[in-house]
Write an enzyme that holds these catalytic residues in place. Structure first.
Site, PDB file in Angstrom:
ATOM      1  N   GLN A  92       0.736   6.578  -3.938  1.00 10.93           N
ATOM      2  CA  GLN A  92       0.714   5.239  -3.475  1.00 10.93           C
ATOM      3  C   GLN A  92      -0.345   4.457  -4.162  1.00 10.93           C
ATOM      4  OE1 GLN A  92       1.892   7.727  -1.496  1.00 10.93           O
ATOM      5  NE2 GLN A  92       3.650   6.526  -1.210  1.00 10.93           N
ATOM      6  N   GLY A  93      -0.098   3.043  -4.415  1.00 13.03           N
ATOM      7  CA  GLY A  93      -0.818   2.139  -5.176  1.00 13.03           C
ATOM      8  C   GLY A  93      -0.329   1.885  -6.732  1.00 13.03           C
ATOM      9  N   ASP A  94       0.553   3.058  -7.329  1.00 16.37           N
ATOM     10  CA  ASP A  94       0.925   3.076  -8.336  1.00 16.37           C
ATOM     11  C   ASP A  94       2.169   2.372  -8.505  1.00 16.37           C
ATOM     12  OD1 ASP A  94      -1.088   4.688  -9.612  1.00 16.37           O
ATOM     13  OD2 ASP A  94      -0.254   6.349  -8.995  1.00 16.37           O
ATOM     14  N   SER A  95       2.839   2.343  -7.253  1.00 17.59           N
ATOM     15  CA  SER A  95       4.043   1.674  -7.250  1.00 17.59           C
ATOM     16  C   SER A  95       4.379   0.015  -7.984  1.00 17.59           C
ATOM     17  CB  SER A  95       4.574   1.137  -5.903  1.00 17.59           C
ATOM     18  OG  SER A  95       5.047   2.266  -5.195  1.00 17.59           O
ATOM     19  N   HIS A 109       9.811  -3.455  -3.478  1.00 16.35           N
ATOM     20  CA  HIS A 109       9.099  -2.795  -2.442  1.00 16.35           C
ATOM     21  C   HIS A 109       7.577  -3.378  -2.447  1.00 16.35           C
ATOM     22  CE1 HIS A 109       7.458   0.848  -3.995  1.00 16.35           C
ATOM     23  NE2 HIS A 109       6.485   0.618  -3.127  1.00 16.35           N
ATOM     24  N   ASP A 129      15.044  -0.983  -6.275  1.00 19.79           N
ATOM     25  CA  ASP A 129      13.660  -1.157  -6.308  1.00 19.79           C
ATOM     26  C   ASP A 129      13.292  -1.646  -7.380  1.00 19.79           C
ATOM     27  OD1 ASP A 129      11.272  -1.353  -5.071  1.00 19.79           O
ATOM     28  OD2 ASP A 129      10.886   0.817  -5.283  1.00 19.79           O
TER      29      ASP A 129
HETATM   30  N1  ARG Z   1       5.555   4.120  -3.022  1.00 16.46           N
HETATM   31  C1  ARG Z   1       4.403   4.321  -3.470  1.00 16.46           C
HETATM   32  C2  ARG Z   1       3.785   2.891  -3.695  1.00 16.46           C
HETATM   33  O1  ARG Z   1       4.118   2.018  -2.986  1.00 16.46           O
HETATM   34  C3  ARG Z   1       4.687   5.165  -4.959  1.00 16.46           C
HETATM   35  C4  ARG Z   1       4.922   6.506  -4.492  1.00 16.46           C
HETATM   36  C5  ARG Z   1       5.188   7.166  -5.853  1.00 16.46           C
HETATM   37  N2  ARG Z   1       5.411   8.683  -5.444  1.00 16.46           N
HETATM   38  C6  ARG Z   1       5.320   9.583  -6.126  1.00 16.46           C
HETATM   39  N3  ARG Z   1       5.346  10.893  -5.520  1.00 16.46           N
HETATM   40  N4  ARG Z   1       5.377   9.746  -7.412  1.00 16.46           N
HETATM   41  O2  ARG Z   1       2.759   2.934  -4.356  1.00 16.46           O
END
Ligand code: ARG
Length: 293
Positions: free
Chosen positions: A222-225, A77, A131
């Site tokens: 968000q941002g850790d993905s 993603h 993913d």
């Molecule tokens: N989708 C998020 C990203 O794009 C990461 C989300 C991780 N969420 C969590 N609850 N661990 O950075």
């Protein structure tokens, strides 16, 4: 595999309904981590959009892990442009390694262009299935000399026992609700698949697992993905998704590195843009790749 009852199906339906809402009113708390020690995050990379990184550091969109001198593992993603509903081109990215503060280039910082990317075309934003993505670096790690602050991590090839304490790191949102300036890290535990399904029901498919704390309080965000989940010095997971961040009863969901191990290992730089698991779609992809390259 354990619990697959009616109860879970009911839970999923309930969850799917509330998912998008609760994701936006995200409880912002790498939420309650500490600054990552460089010695333990030498494989951490920052994936950036070149276009937005003219102010160095601003272009950060995702994390990733260096898994070879020129190879980065991340989430599919992270490679996808949701506005345009298409994958980005390799040339839209830069990858930065050997930095703690994402805005500062220091001795040892490597900034690299990306020569090609790979993902499976079974990845779906709706389900977050598969993913997983790979990037190949133009510059990468200089050959035959040791680098003090950048080095690849080994991929795990077996599943890790529930309860194992692992570390996740990134420049993602902190409790302030903004991306972090410094690379942060926190401890999370591997959660049993059955327990993971009591949170997310059938939203958890093969290739996914949960890690976190069921009490909430600490998590990736968000941002850790795309970034690393590391257990006993091996790369075990890729930050993928969750219901909000650090919320009680909703641990983080990770892509399972050992499940994708063969796919990851068989990606190589001299390859076209796109790959897939299936032969049919592979040939289709190759055909498309030839048409559009
Ligand atoms: N989708 C998020 C990203 O794009 C990461 C989300 C991780 N969420 C969590 N609850 N661990 O950075």
């Amino acid at each position: 595999m354990q619990l697959r009852g009616l109860l879970l199906i009911v839970l999923v339906i309930g969850f799917e309904k509330s998912y998008s809402q609760s994701d936006s009113k995200l409880d912002p708390r790498i939420i309650n981590g500490v600054e990552a020690p460089i010695s333990r995050t030498k494989f951490q990379v920052s994936i950036r959009l070149k276009q937005h990184d003219r102010i160095f550091g601003r272009g950060h969109i995702c994390g990733g892990s260096l898994i070879g001198p020129n190879k980065v593992l991340t989430a599919a993603h992270c490679l996808y442009n949701t506005d345009r509903k298409r994958y980005r081109k390799a040339k839209e990215f830069i990858v930065v390694m050997g930095t703690q503060n994402r805005f500062s280039r220091v001795n040892g910082t490597i900034v690299s262009d990306v020569t090609s990317i790979a993902y499976t075309n079974s990845f779906s934003l709706d389900t977050m299935r598969d993913d997983v993505g790979v990037m190949f670096l133009k510059t990468g790690l200089p050959a035959n000399k040791t680098h003090l602050t950048v080095s690849p991590i080994v991929l795990s090839n077996s599943s890790v026992a529930p309860g194992t304490k692992c570390q996740v790191s990134g420049w993602g949102k902190t409790s302030q609700g903004l991306l972090s300036t410094d690379l942060m890290m926190t401890n999370v535990s591997i959660i049993q698949q059955g327990v993971c399904r009591t949170s997310y029901g059938n939203g958890i498919v093969e290739g996914m697992f949960c890690a976190g704390s069921l009490l909430g309080g600490t998590d990736s965000c968000q941002g850790d993905s795309g970034g690393p989940l590391v257990c006993n010095n091996e790369l075990v997971g890729i930050v993928s998704w969750g219901n909000g961040c650090a919320q009680k009863g909703f641990p983080g969901v990770y892509s399972n590195v050992s499940y994708y191990r063969n796919w990851i290992d068989s990606r190589n730089a001299s390859a076209p843009v796109d790959y897939s698991f299936g032969f049919l779609s592979l040939s289709f992809t190759l055909a498309l790749g030839i048409l559009f390259n």
